[in-house]
Design a protein around this motif. Structure first.
Motif, PDB file in Angstrom:
ATOM      1  N   ASP A  18     -87.749  14.770 -36.375  1.00 50.39           N
ATOM      2  CA  ASP A  18     -88.894  15.325 -35.641  1.00 50.39           C
ATOM      3  C   ASP A  18     -89.790  14.223 -35.084  1.00 50.39           C
ATOM      4  OD1 ASP A  18     -88.016  17.861 -36.177  1.00 50.39           O
ATOM      5  OD2 ASP A  18     -89.392  18.219 -37.844  1.00 50.39           O
ATOM      6  N   ASP A  19     -89.700  13.035 -35.670  1.00 54.63           N
ATOM      7  CA  ASP A  19     -90.516  11.892 -35.252  1.00 54.63           C
ATOM      8  C   ASP A  19     -89.852  11.093 -34.124  1.00 54.63           C
ATOM      9  OD1 ASP A  19     -92.826  10.228 -35.580  1.00 54.63           O
ATOM     10  OD2 ASP A  19     -91.622   8.772 -36.692  1.00 54.63           O
ATOM     11  N   LEU A  20     -88.605  11.443 -33.810  1.00 54.26           N
ATOM     12  CA  LEU A  20     -87.844  10.713 -32.789  1.00 54.26           C
ATOM     13  C   LEU A  20     -88.229  11.173 -31.381  1.00 54.26           C
ATOM     14  CD1 LEU A  20     -85.507   8.644 -32.340  1.00 54.26           C
ATOM     15  CD2 LEU A  20     -83.942  10.599 -32.348  1.00 54.26           C
ATOM     16  N   ASP A  21     -88.386  10.229 -30.482  1.00 55.44           N
ATOM     17  CA  ASP A  21     -88.690  10.545 -29.089  1.00 55.44           C
ATOM     18  C   ASP A  21     -88.010   9.493 -28.207  1.00 55.44           C
ATOM     19  OD1 ASP A  21     -89.764  11.765 -26.856  1.00 55.44           O
ATOM     20  OD2 ASP A  21     -91.857  11.611 -27.510  1.00 55.44           O
ATOM     21  N   PHE A  22     -88.081   9.669 -26.896  1.00 57.03           N
ATOM     22  CA  PHE A  22     -87.456   8.691 -25.998  1.00 57.03           C
ATOM     23  C   PHE A  22     -88.171   8.658 -24.659  1.00 57.03           C
ATOM     24  CE2 PHE A  22     -85.187  12.660 -25.106  1.00 57.03           C
ATOM     25  CZ  PHE A  22     -85.143  12.682 -23.719  1.00 57.03           C
ATOM     26  N   PHE A  23     -87.898   7.599 -23.898  1.00 63.59           N
ATOM     27  CA  PHE A  23     -88.414   7.487 -22.535  1.00 63.59           C
ATOM     28  C   PHE A  23     -87.359   6.834 -21.655  1.00 63.59           C
ATOM     29  CE2 PHE A  23     -89.932   3.804 -24.959  1.00 63.59           C
ATOM     30  CZ  PHE A  23     -89.587   2.724 -24.154  1.00 63.59           C
ATOM     31  N   ALA A  24     -87.442   7.100 -20.363  1.00 60.92           N
ATOM     32  CA  ALA A  24     -86.478   6.544 -19.408  1.00 60.92           C
ATOM     33  C   ALA A  24     -86.637   5.028 -19.325  1.00 60.92           C
ATOM     34  CB  ALA A  24     -86.695   7.161 -18.033  1.00 60.92           C
ATOM     35  N   PHE A  25     -85.520   4.347 -19.105  1.00 65.88           N
ATOM     36  CA  PHE A  25     -85.584   2.896 -18.943  1.00 65.88           C
ATOM     37  C   PHE A  25     -86.563   2.590 -17.801  1.00 65.88           C
ATOM     38  CE2 PHE A  25     -84.281  -1.395 -17.934  1.00 65.88           C
ATOM     39  CZ  PHE A  25     -83.926  -1.920 -19.179  1.00 65.88           C
TER      40      PHE A  25
ATOM     41  N   TYR B 205     -83.600  25.253 -27.515  1.00 60.52           N
ATOM     42  CA  TYR B 205     -83.496  23.801 -27.565  1.00 60.52           C
ATOM     43  C   TYR B 205     -84.552  23.193 -28.490  1.00 60.52           C
ATOM     44  CZ  TYR B 205     -80.278  23.138 -23.577  1.00 60.52           C
ATOM     45  OH  TYR B 205     -79.191  23.108 -22.740  1.00 60.52           O
ATOM     46  N   THR B 206     -84.200  22.104 -29.133  1.00 58.41           N
ATOM     47  CA  THR B 206     -85.171  21.317 -29.872  1.00 58.41           C
ATOM     48  C   THR B 206     -86.046  20.594 -28.838  1.00 58.41           C
ATOM     49  OG1 THR B 206     -83.781  19.339 -29.896  1.00 58.41           O
ATOM     50  CG2 THR B 206     -83.473  20.928 -31.703  1.00 58.41           C
ATOM     51  N   PRO B 207     -87.219  20.075 -29.225  1.00 57.67           N
ATOM     52  CA  PRO B 207     -88.037  19.323 -28.276  1.00 57.67           C
ATOM     53  C   PRO B 207     -87.272  18.165 -27.630  1.00 57.67           C
ATOM     54  CG  PRO B 207     -89.324  19.839 -30.210  1.00 57.67           C
ATOM     55  CD  PRO B 207     -87.918  20.271 -30.508  1.00 57.67           C
ATOM     56  N   LEU B 208     -86.398  17.526 -28.415  1.00 60.03           N
ATOM     57  CA  LEU B 208     -85.608  16.406 -27.894  1.00 60.03           C
ATOM     58  C   LEU B 208     -84.611  16.890 -26.842  1.00 60.03           C
ATOM     59  CD1 LEU B 208     -86.157  13.557 -28.970  1.00 60.03           C
ATOM     60  CD2 LEU B 208     -83.994  13.661 -30.204  1.00 60.03           C
ATOM     61  N   GLN B 209     -83.974  18.030 -27.110  1.00 61.78           N
ATOM     62  CA  GLN B 209     -83.030  18.605 -26.145  1.00 61.78           C
ATOM     63  C   GLN B 209     -83.748  19.006 -24.851  1.00 61.78           C
ATOM     64  OE1 GLN B 209     -81.136  21.616 -28.753  1.00 61.78           O
ATOM     65  NE2 GLN B 209     -79.202  20.976 -27.843  1.00 61.78           N
ATOM     66  N   LYS B 210     -84.918  19.601 -24.992  1.00 62.28           N
ATOM     67  CA  LYS B 210     -85.673  20.026 -23.811  1.00 62.28           C
ATOM     68  C   LYS B 210     -86.029  18.835 -22.927  1.00 62.28           C
ATOM     69  CE  LYS B 210     -87.689  24.243 -25.761  1.00 62.28           C
ATOM     70  NZ  LYS B 210     -88.902  24.919 -26.253  1.00 62.28           N
TER      71      LYS B 210
END
Length: 436
Positions: free
Chosen positions: A298-305, A371-376
């Protein structure tokens, strides 16, 4: 079982071994034994109520998911799908001879150069009539990804996922880090993370494929989608100044990568992100598999290069995509067309995603409510992209990427100073391979 960057579950097979096998697909007349088609398995593939399908989904999760899709199709259409499932690695090794022999009506494959290769050789049928029905379900970038070099459609995408920079939200909040959107901001963030005692970018290239993903990101951010695609297709020299620029940028970033990468697996590198020892990790969204604790996930997130050249911004997303093609002379073409039309619907994608939540639908019409927040977020990134790439081993000849690029990139990681001679060596080998 784990997802590889090609989005495929591969039990007990290293990425490098798999790619060596795939290398045979790029050379016609490889002479490997034919995969047997379903026509001789009891029910005739020529029967108008049966469509044969060659499948590489030998792993339990995708195999079950696809079986549910085919059962739903049969229920709605009255057409049975006679599935010919082969071990994933065997399917890759024998695909070329299989397509030249008596293949099934429909078969699993990948978007990108490898799809275009077989289309150009006349080993797949154009399916423009299918896209007339399903075109409204997909974004423009996905339509482009499904076309051959002749502009005709050959591929129906089912699922996909993005490559991006992953991070822990709590670490960014605790340290006051902001998501970088430009190259300079990325370098500044890496410097700060190093001061704070973190490994700025987790990195593991023991299996020799993750570095290809790093090259892809820097190259299409610095030089644009068109240049990247032409380079992958062998139409641009690796000694081109733009390629050297990519490696110069990577050399600037390399000191912030985790040391000893060539001896570390991607899974071990991921654990440094899990344990908050690393600040970021450039990988596909399958990295989430390594976050076995729900609170960590739940703490995992990402951003575009981040952007490198404002002319190209962040408009290209690396999104390996799996789907289906129709063979050159299907015995039941009408049934195959109906099946492909169904596979291009949001309904088919929902059935698959219910069983395999590590990926996202290729269609913009799919229901994302579960979808999970990550999937969305992954879905939004892909559907909003101007252009989609696959991965170096899909966008180029796999024999070239496995025998030339994998060892070359590892050599670069060990010694970035020898780049000129390395690029000359890559170009010489490329000419030989692409001429074959």
């Amino acid at each position: 079982m784990h997802l590889t960057p090609s989005g495929l579950s591969v039990p007990g097979t290293s990425r490098r071994t798999l790619l060596r096998g795939i290398g045979g697909a790029a050379a016609l007349g490889a002479g490997v034994p034919l995969l047997s088609a379903c026509g001789g398995s009891g029910s005739s593939a020529a029967d108008s109520k049966t469509v044969s399908l060659g499948s590489n989904a030998s792993d339990a999760v995708p195999k079950k998911a696809f079986a549910e899709i085919y059962a739903d199709f049969a229920k709605k259409s009255g057409i049975k799908v006679d599935v010919n499932t082969k071990d994933h690695n065997t399917f890759q090794e024998q695909i070329n001879s299989y397509l030249q022999g008596t293949p099934d009506d429909v078969f699993h494959w990948f978007a990108g150069y490898r799809m275009q290769f077989f289309a150009a050789k006349g080993l797949a049928s154009p399916i423009d009539e299918v896209w007339k029905k399903i075109g409204g379900n997909f974004p423009e970038a996905m339509k482009k990804l499904s076309q051959g070099e002749d502009g005709k459609s050959y591929f129906v995408p089912l699922y996909t996922y993005p490559w991006a920079l992953f991070y822990r939200k709590s670490v960014f909040q605790e340290k006051g880090y902001e998501v970088p959107t430009t190259w300079d901001q990325l370098i500044a963030l890496c410097k700060q993370m190093k001061k704070d005692g973190l490994v700025p970018i987790a990195f593991g290239d023991k299996d020799a494929w993750p570095a290809m993903g790093t090259f892809d990101q820097i190259n299409f951010r610095a030089n644009g989608y068109d240049f990247h695609v032409e380079l992958m297709a062998g139409k641009v020299a690796w000694t081109d100044a733009k390629v050297r620029k990519t490696f110069d940028l990577w050399t600037e970033l390399l000191p912030y990568h985790q040391e000893g990468a060539v001896g570390r697996t991607w899974q071990d590198a991921a654990q440094t992100l899990v344990s908050k020892k690393a600040g970021m990790y450039l990988l596909g969204s399958f990295v989430g598999q390594q976050f076995t604790n729900k609170a960590d996930l739940d703490d995992l997130d990402f951003f575009a290069f981040p952007e490198i050249d404002p002319a190209y911004g962040q408009d290209t997303v690396e999104a390996p995509t799996d789907g289906f093609m129709m063979s050159k002379s299907p015995k039941n073409k009408a049934g195959a067309v109906k099946l492909l039309e169904f596979l291009g619907t949001p309904e088919a994608e929902q059935i698959y995603l219910k069983a395999d939540p590590n990926v996202v639908a290729a269609s913009t019409k799919a229901d994302t409510s579960s979808y999970t927040p990550l999937q969305k977020k992954a879905y939004e990134m892909i559907s909003g992209a101007k252009s989609l790439t696959q991965f170096m081993d899909r966008d180029s000849r796999p024999d070239f990427t496995s025998t030339v690029m994998q060892p070359s990139l590892q050599k670069f990681i060990r010694d970035p100073k020898g780049i000129d001679s390395l690029l000359s060596s890559i170009e010489r080998q490329k000419k030989t391979i692409f001429a074959s």
